[in-house]
Design a protein around this motif. Structure first.
Motif, PDB file in Angstrom:
ATOM      1  N   GLU A  87       0.815  -1.220   0.000  1.00 30.08           N
ATOM      2  CA  GLU A  87       0.000   0.000   0.000  1.00 30.08           C
ATOM      3  C   GLU A  87       0.842   1.261   0.000  1.00 30.08           C
ATOM      4  O   GLU A  87       0.299   2.366   0.056  1.00 30.08           O
ATOM      5  N   VAL A  88       2.173   1.121  -0.069  1.00 31.26           N
ATOM      6  CA  VAL A  88       3.053   2.293  -0.022  1.00 31.26           C
ATOM      7  C   VAL A  88       3.966   2.336  -1.251  1.00 31.26           C
ATOM      8  O   VAL A  88       4.390   1.301  -1.765  1.00 31.26           O
ATOM      9  N   PRO A  89       4.290   3.544  -1.727  1.00 24.58           N
ATOM     10  CA  PRO A  89       5.152   3.662  -2.913  1.00 24.58           C
ATOM     11  C   PRO A  89       6.603   3.331  -2.597  1.00 24.58           C
ATOM     12  O   PRO A  89       7.073   3.544  -1.482  1.00 24.58           O
ATOM     13  N   SER A  90       7.292   2.814  -3.602  1.00 26.65           N
ATOM     14  CA  SER A  90       8.732   2.579  -3.529  1.00 26.65           C
ATOM     15  C   SER A  90       9.284   2.720  -4.941  1.00 26.65           C
ATOM     16  O   SER A  90       8.574   2.513  -5.928  1.00 26.65           O
ATOM     17  N   ILE A  91      10.545   3.062  -5.040  1.00 26.41           N
ATOM     18  CA  ILE A  91      11.159   3.249  -6.357  1.00 26.41           C
ATOM     19  C   ILE A  91      11.112   1.944  -7.136  1.00 26.41           C
ATOM     20  O   ILE A  91      11.457   0.885  -6.622  1.00 26.41           O
ATOM     21  N   ALA A  93       8.364   0.540  -8.217  1.00 27.37           N
ATOM     22  CA  ALA A  93       7.049  -0.099  -8.086  1.00 27.37           C
ATOM     23  C   ALA A  93       6.127   0.342  -9.220  1.00 27.37           C
ATOM     24  O   ALA A  93       6.246   1.443  -9.755  1.00 27.37           O
ATOM     25  N   ILE A  94       5.206  -0.533  -9.563  1.00 22.29           N
ATOM     26  CA  ILE A  94       4.113  -0.174 -10.460  1.00 22.29           C
ATOM     27  C   ILE A  94       2.983   0.319  -9.565  1.00 22.29           C
ATOM     28  O   ILE A  94       2.568  -0.385  -8.643  1.00 22.29           O
ATOM     29  N   VAL A  95       2.521   1.530  -9.809  1.00 24.45           N
ATOM     30  CA  VAL A  95       1.366   2.049  -9.077  1.00 24.45           C
ATOM     31  C   VAL A  95       0.126   1.759  -9.905  1.00 24.45           C
ATOM     32  O   VAL A  95       0.116   1.956 -11.119  1.00 24.45           O
ATOM     33  N   VAL A  96      -0.895   1.228  -9.244  1.00 19.61           N
ATOM     34  CA  VAL A  96      -2.158   0.899  -9.892  1.00 19.61           C
ATOM     35  C   VAL A  96      -3.213   1.869  -9.356  1.00 19.61           C
ATOM     36  O   VAL A  96      -3.442   1.928  -8.153  1.00 19.61           O
ATOM     37  N   TYR A  97      -3.818   2.630 -10.271  1.00 22.96           N
ATOM     38  CA  TYR A  97      -4.844   3.601  -9.896  1.00 22.96           C
ATOM     39  C   TYR A  97      -6.237   2.998 -10.080  1.00 22.96           C
ATOM     40  O   TYR A  97      -6.466   2.232 -11.018  1.00 22.96           O
ATOM     41  N   ARG A  98      -7.136   3.390  -9.205  1.00 20.51           N
ATOM     42  CA  ARG A  98      -8.517   2.922  -9.263  1.00 20.51           C
ATOM     43  C   ARG A  98      -9.183   3.372 -10.571  1.00 20.51           C
ATOM     44  O   ARG A  98      -8.982   4.503 -11.000  1.00 20.51           O
ATOM     45  N   PRO A  99      -9.981   2.493 -11.162  1.00 20.44           N
ATOM     46  CA  PRO A  99     -10.748   2.900 -12.344  1.00 20.44           C
ATOM     47  C   PRO A  99     -11.730   4.021 -11.996  1.00 20.44           C
ATOM     48  O   PRO A  99     -12.261   4.070 -10.886  1.00 20.44           O
ATOM     49  N   VAL A 145      -4.985   5.802  -5.473  1.00 20.68           N
ATOM     50  CA  VAL A 145      -4.152   4.594  -5.598  1.00 20.68           C
ATOM     51  C   VAL A 145      -4.898   3.360  -5.085  1.00 20.68           C
ATOM     52  O   VAL A 145      -5.456   3.371  -3.993  1.00 20.68           O
ATOM     53  N   GLN A 146      -4.871   2.330  -5.891  1.00 20.36           N
ATOM     54  CA  GLN A 146      -5.423   1.031  -5.504  1.00 20.36           C
ATOM     55  C   GLN A 146      -4.352   0.246  -4.758  1.00 20.36           C
ATOM     56  O   GLN A 146      -4.668  -0.516  -3.851  1.00 20.36           O
ATOM     57  N   GLY A 147      -3.105   0.388  -5.174  1.00 18.66           N
ATOM     58  CA  GLY A 147      -1.988  -0.302  -4.540  1.00 18.66           C
ATOM     59  C   GLY A 147      -0.755  -0.238  -5.405  1.00 18.66           C
ATOM     60  O   GLY A 147      -0.761   0.355  -6.482  1.00 18.66           O
ATOM     61  N   PHE A 148       0.315  -0.867  -4.912  1.00 22.71           N
ATOM     62  CA  PHE A 148       1.596  -0.877  -5.609  1.00 22.71           C
ATOM     63  C   PHE A 148       2.082  -2.305  -5.776  1.00 22.71           C
ATOM     64  O   PHE A 148       1.870  -3.153  -4.911  1.00 22.71           O
ATOM     65  N   ILE A 149       2.779  -2.533  -6.867  1.00 27.49           N
ATOM     66  CA  ILE A 149       3.443  -3.807  -7.124  1.00 27.49           C
ATOM     67  C   ILE A 149       4.927  -3.485  -7.054  1.00 27.49           C
ATOM     68  O   ILE A 149       5.496  -2.926  -7.998  1.00 27.49           O
ATOM     69  N   PRO A 150       5.563  -3.766  -5.896  1.00 31.94           N
ATOM     70  CA  PRO A 150       6.955  -3.353  -5.723  1.00 31.94           C
ATOM     71  C   PRO A 150       7.922  -4.112  -6.617  1.00 31.94           C
ATOM     72  O   PRO A 150       7.611  -5.187  -7.127  1.00 31.94           O
ATOM     73  N   LEU A 151       9.075  -3.531  -6.766  1.00 36.64           N
ATOM     74  CA  LEU A 151      10.131  -4.112  -7.585  1.00 36.64           C
ATOM     75  C   LEU A 151      10.628  -5.395  -6.948  1.00 36.64           C
ATOM     76  O   LEU A 151      10.886  -5.443  -5.741  1.00 36.64           O
TER      77      LEU A 151
END
Length: 156
Positions: A87-91, A93-99, A145-151
């Motif tokens: 739920e937090v950003p990191s360098i 990461a893919i950020v997924v935004y809510r539709p 933001v819906q969430g992040f997919i970290p590296l």
């Protein structure tokens, strides 16, 4: 029979809309419209089956993506494959935004390129125009933001 021929001609004349892009989009790889976001991205980007010009294409160009779907489905589709999410950003990461809301009904994705106290910066495609790459700084926390997919540890 006449109806079937007319329908076939109609389909051949007008591209069908699928997800966030036209089905008539060329499948052949295209050169990146900008430099890859990170040095670990292979020359020509990661293998990418998303339609050129869309946010999903740019995210998958810069990150190894093994799932499918519209941008708004990426967080759940990654989770289904056992890919960590947060739920937090990191360098990286893919950020997924809510539709909906500020974004398409199909959602939106971008790559986090910087994180500062109170904001994060993304590189994204199709925010200022089809096939165009741009960056923007966004206040954090971000309610869209819906969430992040970290590296992952391998740079992908």
């Amino acid at each position: 029979m006449k109806f079937a021929i007319a329908a076939a001609l109609l389909l051949l004349t007008f591209p069908a809309v699928v997800g966030t892009a036209s089905a008539a989009v060329a499948i052949a790889p295209r050169p990146a419209p900008a430099e890859a976001v990170f040095s670990w991205v292979p020359s020509g980007g990661f293998a990418d089956r998303f339609p050129f010009g869309q946010c999903t294409w740019w995210a998958a160009y810069n990150r190894r993506v093994t799932w499918n779907g519209n941008a708004g489905d990426w967080l759940s589709n990654a989770k289904e494959q056992g890919v960590p999410t947060t739920e937090v950003p990191s360098i990286g990461a893919i950020v997924v935004y809510r539709p909906g809301g500020l974004y398409s009904l199909y959602g939106h994705v971008a790559i986090v390129i910087a994180v500062d106290p109170g904001s994060y910066t993304v590189s994204e495609m199709n925010a200022i125009g089809w096939g165009r790459v741009s960056t923007r700084e966004i206040p954090w926390p971000d309610p869209h933001v819906q969430g992040f997919i970290p590296l992952a540890g391998d740079g992908g």
